[in-house]
Design a protein around this motif. Sequence first.
Motif, PDB file in Angstrom:
ATOM      1  N   ARG A 190       0.820  -1.236  -0.122  1.00 38.71           N
ATOM      2  CA  ARG A 190       0.042  -0.131   0.045  1.00 38.71           C
ATOM      3  C   ARG A 190       0.838   1.292   0.101  1.00 38.71           C
ATOM      4  O   ARG A 190       1.680   1.478   1.080  1.00 38.71           O
ATOM      5  CB  ARG A 190      -0.732   0.010   1.311  1.00 38.71           C
ATOM      6  CG  ARG A 190      -1.670  -1.278   1.665  1.00 38.71           C
ATOM      7  CD  ARG A 190      -2.594  -1.610   0.504  1.00 38.71           C
ATOM      8  NE  ARG A 190      -3.540  -2.546   0.787  1.00 38.71           N
ATOM      9  CZ  ARG A 190      -3.980  -3.517  -0.047  1.00 38.71           C
ATOM     10  NH1 ARG A 190      -3.491  -3.429  -1.351  1.00 38.71           N
ATOM     11  NH2 ARG A 190      -4.636  -4.567   0.147  1.00 38.71           N
ATOM     12  N   SER A 191       0.813   2.135  -0.961  1.00 38.59           N
ATOM     13  CA  SER A 191       1.367   3.386  -1.075  1.00 38.59           C
ATOM     14  C   SER A 191       3.018   3.359  -0.941  1.00 38.59           C
ATOM     15  O   SER A 191       3.508   4.046  -0.317  1.00 38.59           O
ATOM     16  CB  SER A 191       0.967   4.287  -0.090  1.00 38.59           C
ATOM     17  OG  SER A 191      -0.391   4.424  -0.309  1.00 38.59           O
ATOM     18  N   THR A 241      -5.146   5.032   2.802  1.00 37.51           N
ATOM     19  CA  THR A 241      -4.548   3.859   3.350  1.00 37.51           C
ATOM     20  C   THR A 241      -4.792   3.216   4.432  1.00 37.51           C
ATOM     21  O   THR A 241      -4.892   1.996   4.773  1.00 37.51           O
ATOM     22  CB  THR A 241      -2.808   4.107   3.403  1.00 37.51           C
ATOM     23  OG1 THR A 241      -2.384   4.768   2.096  1.00 37.51           O
ATOM     24  CG2 THR A 241      -1.970   3.186   4.058  1.00 37.51           C
ATOM     25  N   VAL A 295      -8.018   1.264   3.771  1.00 37.03           N
ATOM     26  CA  VAL A 295      -7.761   0.035   3.305  1.00 37.03           C
ATOM     27  C   VAL A 295      -7.300  -1.045   3.921  1.00 37.03           C
ATOM     28  O   VAL A 295      -7.589  -2.171   3.972  1.00 37.03           O
ATOM     29  CB  VAL A 295      -6.954   0.362   2.128  1.00 37.03           C
ATOM     30  CG1 VAL A 295      -6.346  -1.080   1.396  1.00 37.03           C
ATOM     31  CG2 VAL A 295      -7.580   0.778   0.817  1.00 37.03           C
ATOM     32  N   VAL A 329       3.112  -0.665   4.324  1.00 38.27           N
ATOM     33  CA  VAL A 329       2.465   0.702   4.000  1.00 38.27           C
ATOM     34  C   VAL A 329       3.336   1.605   4.333  1.00 38.27           C
ATOM     35  O   VAL A 329       3.989   1.714   5.195  1.00 38.27           O
ATOM     36  CB  VAL A 329       0.969   0.927   4.559  1.00 38.27           C
ATOM     37  CG1 VAL A 329       1.171   0.876   6.126  1.00 38.27           C
ATOM     38  CG2 VAL A 329       0.504   2.341   3.921  1.00 38.27           C
TER      39      VAL A 329
END
Length: 704
Positions: free
Chosen positions: A268-269, A358, A361, A376
């Motif tokens: 994530r990201s 984020t 999620v 993340v």
Amino acid sequence: MGDQEKYFLDWQNRIQDRSRFYWLGRSLIMWIGGFLAFIIIDHLSVGLSFDDWSTAFIVAGLVGLFNVLFWPMLARVLLPFMVFTVGIGALLLNGFFIWLAGGLVDGFTIGGPALILTPLAMAAVTALLSAILTIDDDATYYRNVIRKIKKGKIKFKGKPGIIFLEIDGLALNILNEAIKNGSMPTLKRWLDEGTHKVTGWETDLSSQTGASQAGILHGNNHNIPAFRWVEKDNNNKIMVSTGLSDAPIIEKRISDGNGLLNCHGASRSNLFSGDAADVIFTYSKLKNLRRFYSRAWYYVYSYPSNFARIVVLFFWDVFLDFASQLLHIIKNIRPRIRRGLIYPFIRGGANVFLREVTTAVLIGDMLDGKVDVAYVTYLGYDEIAHHSGTRDWDAFYALKKLDMQFHRLENARKYAPRPYQLVVQSDHGQTNGATFLQRYGLTLEDLVRELIPPETLIYSELSSNEDHFGQAFQNPIEDSKLYLKGRGDLVAGESRYIFNQAVRKVDEAPVIRGKVLDYLQRHEIGQAPPKKTSSSEAQVIVLASGNLGLIYLTEYVKRLTFEQIKAIYPDLIPGLVQHDGIGFVMVHSEKYGPMAMGREGICYLKDGTIEGDDPLTPFGPRAREHLSRTDTFKHVPDILVNSFYDPVTNEVAAFEELVGSHGGLGGEQTQPFILHPSEWNMGSEEIVGAEKLHELLKRQLKEV
């Protein structure tokens, strides 16, 4: 009944009790919030009107009813539309529900801008009321879990999972200060209760996200000398870690398929995927739209006001940055840079939009329980520290908001169908300081230009000729004179640049007239700058990664030796070495191997021999080790330049226009941390390098 069965039943009861309570409270807050928002928008006269307050109250109730009855189903059906319109679809659906409810009640009309502004106002008022009454916005997630449990879609798992939460750019020292000053109460509580411990580690060179995440996520950051670099054997292509085309190429080079997230993992990201199959906002996969979309997005849009709330927080953060800029000017805080009108919106995207999306999620990942390991990146602190400073109130405010995200994740963990361990870490730190341009009135490119023949074609990613003068600070001439105070040897008269006796095999460098004042005077009288050169036609390319500079002599495919550079550009290395703003330069001698050269001496990296004063002393005991490793990289520059580091003031001089910077050596930029469960065995040796941290994390994953 076994322990796991007891835990499972207790887990179900906790969810049901919490969901029932928060569902009622949340519903009431949304009703009142909608009613108050209608009153506010009505007074703005932008397309919403009603006959009396009772009409508005009834419509707000109908909107809430529609949301309860239809939103979960429509959000699932329209999820791809919401994702690929970056949330605009959610606002339109909100507006449609209000329009539909208004059509059922006489005396209520809505249209025009109000269709978008009203959902935003409802979200703002609801968020404010929820904060005052401590109503948890994540209650909707728990209701979704209940539905899935009843349908048998979620199965309890006893095997733990791990969530890695990276705070981009946060140094260990500043983490400790944030905990001490109350900015991060959640992390403080974890440490006080003994559930977690903090371990510091040391980055590689260069100290930036591209190299660090390559090492952490894939266990391989070899041949990544900086955030951007030149590949001479690839037609002098400039590779950029965040390039949509470059990041996939870099990941292909560093990945062996056995990354940190290769087993039921989620990215994530991040810059790179860690070989995860489930990715969202991961640079190396952004060009693949199929990989951009995931069902995990549902948790972002699972209740009507969530995206509108994110938009409201986004604009609040934009306002905060403008306030920060004004405060820095009023208080004359230095160093400071001019951020411009566009940056606050970029900041809002990094510090709010990505942060909130984020976290939503991740909560979805945890409550589904399918993800074994997730990694993340939270970008906000790094972005703000670059522009405001590493210890500015603005930066600590960003950390406070991040700590709230960790608290949300901690709460969600209680209701996940499996135990999850939360790990907070950083990929590097940042070091503060006035920039090279602010201190000396010229960029690294300008300095190089003064030391080589004037007809030489130079390209730089950060050219003062177009961007910096008049934008980097309020008055470049006066600011430069301010920072140059006490540096008269560079400002006026002649300065004799002589190599230390350590380089007596090199002829004495020529006398070079001080260039800084001449340069400032040329700009003061408005002399035309040199014509901009493209990277493809340049003979010299100058790049920057914080206070790390890279100089490539691009007419030559292979890396040039010290002796060859001296023959081609005899003034270049002496001029760089003797400049006050340069801590050292690294070049490779055909005879002596890699050398770190400073004003008063040389460190021969191969065997550690020192002649004169060791230029690497201020940069830590492992500076020689880091430089020796970088010297072996395929795309190492012909000349690697590192700014000075002042241990007393803890400052560097970035070659980019950034207050807080990272990428080179010097200070806290190389000192990140990992805050991990206390039972983890991180070994007795110091953790040096992202690849070493990867090994420890992989071992811990196997043990868990």
